[in-house]
Design a protein around this motif. Sequence first.
Motif, PDB file in Angstrom:
ATOM      1  N   ILE A  14      23.746 -25.908  41.942  1.00  0.00           N
ATOM      2  CA  ILE A  14      22.913 -26.778  41.128  1.00  0.00           C
ATOM      3  C   ILE A  14      23.784 -27.850  40.493  1.00  0.00           C
ATOM      4  N   GLN A  15      23.376 -29.083  40.643  1.00  0.00           N
ATOM      5  CA  GLN A  15      24.133 -30.187  40.062  1.00  0.00           C
ATOM      6  C   GLN A  15      23.531 -30.592  38.739  1.00  0.00           C
ATOM      7  N   TYR A  16      24.352 -30.601  37.695  1.00  0.00           N
ATOM      8  CA  TYR A  16      23.924 -30.924  36.341  1.00  0.00           C
ATOM      9  C   TYR A  16      24.027 -32.425  36.104  1.00  0.00           C
TER      10      TYR A  16
ATOM     11  N   PHE B 288      21.632 -14.106  44.237  1.00  0.00           N
ATOM     12  CA  PHE B 288      22.552 -14.675  45.212  1.00  0.00           C
ATOM     13  C   PHE B 288      23.590 -15.505  44.466  1.00  0.00           C
ATOM     14  N   PRO B 289      24.679 -15.910  45.104  1.00  0.00           N
ATOM     15  CA  PRO B 289      25.708 -16.692  44.418  1.00  0.00           C
ATOM     16  C   PRO B 289      25.146 -18.018  43.899  1.00  0.00           C
ATOM     17  N   LEU B 290      25.467 -18.336  42.669  1.00  0.00           N
ATOM     18  CA  LEU B 290      25.000 -19.570  42.043  1.00  0.00           C
ATOM     19  C   LEU B 290      26.187 -20.399  41.586  1.00  0.00           C
ATOM     20  N   TRP B 291      26.180 -21.674  41.984  1.00  0.00           N
ATOM     21  CA  TRP B 291      27.188 -22.616  41.499  1.00  0.00           C
ATOM     22  C   TRP B 291      26.507 -23.581  40.544  1.00  0.00           C
ATOM     23  N   LEU B 292      27.168 -23.861  39.434  1.00  0.00           N
ATOM     24  CA  LEU B 292      26.693 -24.853  38.472  1.00  0.00           C
ATOM     25  C   LEU B 292      27.710 -25.995  38.480  1.00  0.00           C
ATOM     26  N   ASN B 293      27.279 -27.121  39.039  1.00  0.00           N
ATOM     27  CA  ASN B 293      28.200 -28.227  39.302  1.00  0.00           C
ATOM     28  C   ASN B 293      27.876 -29.433  38.421  1.00  0.00           C
ATOM     29  N   ALA B 294      28.905 -30.025  37.842  1.00  0.00           N
ATOM     30  CA  ALA B 294      28.737 -31.240  37.041  1.00  0.00           C
ATOM     31  C   ALA B 294      29.684 -32.318  37.550  1.00  0.00           C
ATOM     32  N   VAL B 295      29.122 -33.454  37.944  1.00  0.00           N
ATOM     33  CA  VAL B 295      29.936 -34.617  38.315  1.00  0.00           C
ATOM     34  C   VAL B 295      30.280 -35.323  37.002  1.00  0.00           C
TER      35      VAL B 295
ATOM     36  N   ASP C 223      31.047 -39.811  34.758  1.00  0.00           N
ATOM     37  CA  ASP C 223      30.339 -40.588  33.732  1.00  0.00           C
ATOM     38  C   ASP C 223      29.961 -39.726  32.528  1.00  0.00           C
ATOM     39  N   MET C 224      30.646 -38.610  32.352  1.00  0.00           N
ATOM     40  CA  MET C 224      30.353 -37.713  31.237  1.00  0.00           C
ATOM     41  C   MET C 224      31.467 -37.754  30.194  1.00  0.00           C
ATOM     42  N   GLU C 225      31.083 -37.859  28.933  1.00  0.00           N
ATOM     43  CA  GLU C 225      32.046 -37.769  27.843  1.00  0.00           C
ATOM     44  C   GLU C 225      32.355 -36.297  27.561  1.00  0.00           C
ATOM     45  N   ASP C 226      33.417 -36.067  26.804  1.00  0.00           N
ATOM     46  CA  ASP C 226      33.839 -34.696  26.533  1.00  0.00           C
ATOM     47  C   ASP C 226      32.716 -33.871  25.913  1.00  0.00           C
ATOM     48  N   LYS C 227      31.942 -34.468  25.010  1.00  0.00           N
ATOM     49  CA  LYS C 227      30.864 -33.722  24.343  1.00  0.00           C
ATOM     50  C   LYS C 227      29.806 -33.267  25.347  1.00  0.00           C
ATOM     51  N   ASP C 228      29.557 -34.091  26.384  1.00  0.00           N
ATOM     52  CA  ASP C 228      28.582 -33.715  27.413  1.00  0.00           C
ATOM     53  C   ASP C 228      29.127 -32.594  28.304  1.00  0.00           C
ATOM     54  N   ILE C 229      30.409 -32.676  28.602  1.00  0.00           N
ATOM     55  CA  ILE C 229      31.044 -31.627  29.413  1.00  0.00           C
ATOM     56  C   ILE C 229      31.035 -30.311  28.644  1.00  0.00           C
ATOM     57  N   ASN C 230      31.322 -30.391  27.334  1.00  0.00           N
ATOM     58  CA  ASN C 230      31.290 -29.191  26.499  1.00  0.00           C
ATOM     59  C   ASN C 230      29.888 -28.582  26.489  1.00  0.00           C
ATOM     60  N   LYS C 231      28.865 -29.437  26.430  1.00  0.00           N
ATOM     61  CA  LYS C 231      27.477 -28.959  26.420  1.00  0.00           C
ATOM     62  C   LYS C 231      27.151 -28.252  27.731  1.00  0.00           C
ATOM     63  N   PHE C 232      27.589 -28.836  28.841  1.00  0.00           N
ATOM     64  CA  PHE C 232      27.361 -28.229  30.148  1.00  0.00           C
ATOM     65  C   PHE C 232      28.030 -26.861  30.236  1.00  0.00           C
TER      66      PHE C 232
END
Length: 239
Positions: free
Chosen positions: A67-69, A89-96, A99-108
């Motif tokens: 899943i892409q966030y 089943f195996p689940l991947w949580l993917n974030a590109v 264009d994400m700031e640190d606060k958005d990455i932390n939220k993810f």
Amino acid sequence: MKIASSEEMPSMREFFPRIKNDLTKLTWAKNVNNAVAIQDALEATSAFNLEKLSTLHRDESTLSSRIQYSTNNKETPSAVERLTRVIKFPLWLNAVTDDMEDKDINKFLSLCTNNFPKATISIGMLHKGQTLGSKRGYSAKLVTQMKDTLTRNNVTQPVAFPVIAPIAADSLDTLPALKDVHGITDSALYMYDKRFVDYSNDYINKMKKLVNIFGKNRVYLDSYANLAYYFSMTPYKSG
């Protein structure tokens, strides 16, 4: 708030025992976003990328999904919530993260660790405003940033580090540091390329050296990177 339990979520190695822990043998299908594409992927590959979960209309128990966030996509949390009821089943949580700031990455990462502690997390090497620079390869600064980001957010679940194959091949002096991240016992490289390139023998050898450093049980090869690795006539030369 926790969305659902992921106690029954297996790892990639558990879900695909036929690969015998060799993650480089897994294949990945692209643009799987409707019933026909899903069927084609099931017939042709072992695992694939679900890019539009809202169009999924079949039993997901036989699938492995990624899943892409997106911070701009309000449907992502609700789509994930709907899917949690059938995740076995195996689940991947993917974030590109380009264009994400640190606060958005932390939220993810908070969403991942609080709701899917057994899912595989995959976040990009670059954050908003960053570039690779003029020197080819992933710098030690970027590698340290990745490790610090995961440690700061108390990530202890499986992690796959997405790296562009030819750039990774030029990072033999930096990427191996990702083998050891505090608190994480299951990590792997996810090597990919967006197009097939006629890699030189030197690049193929460096790519194979990187796989050798991490071990085949800790390297995923996506599409073109997989082709370059397995169909090259150039054997790996140690030393």
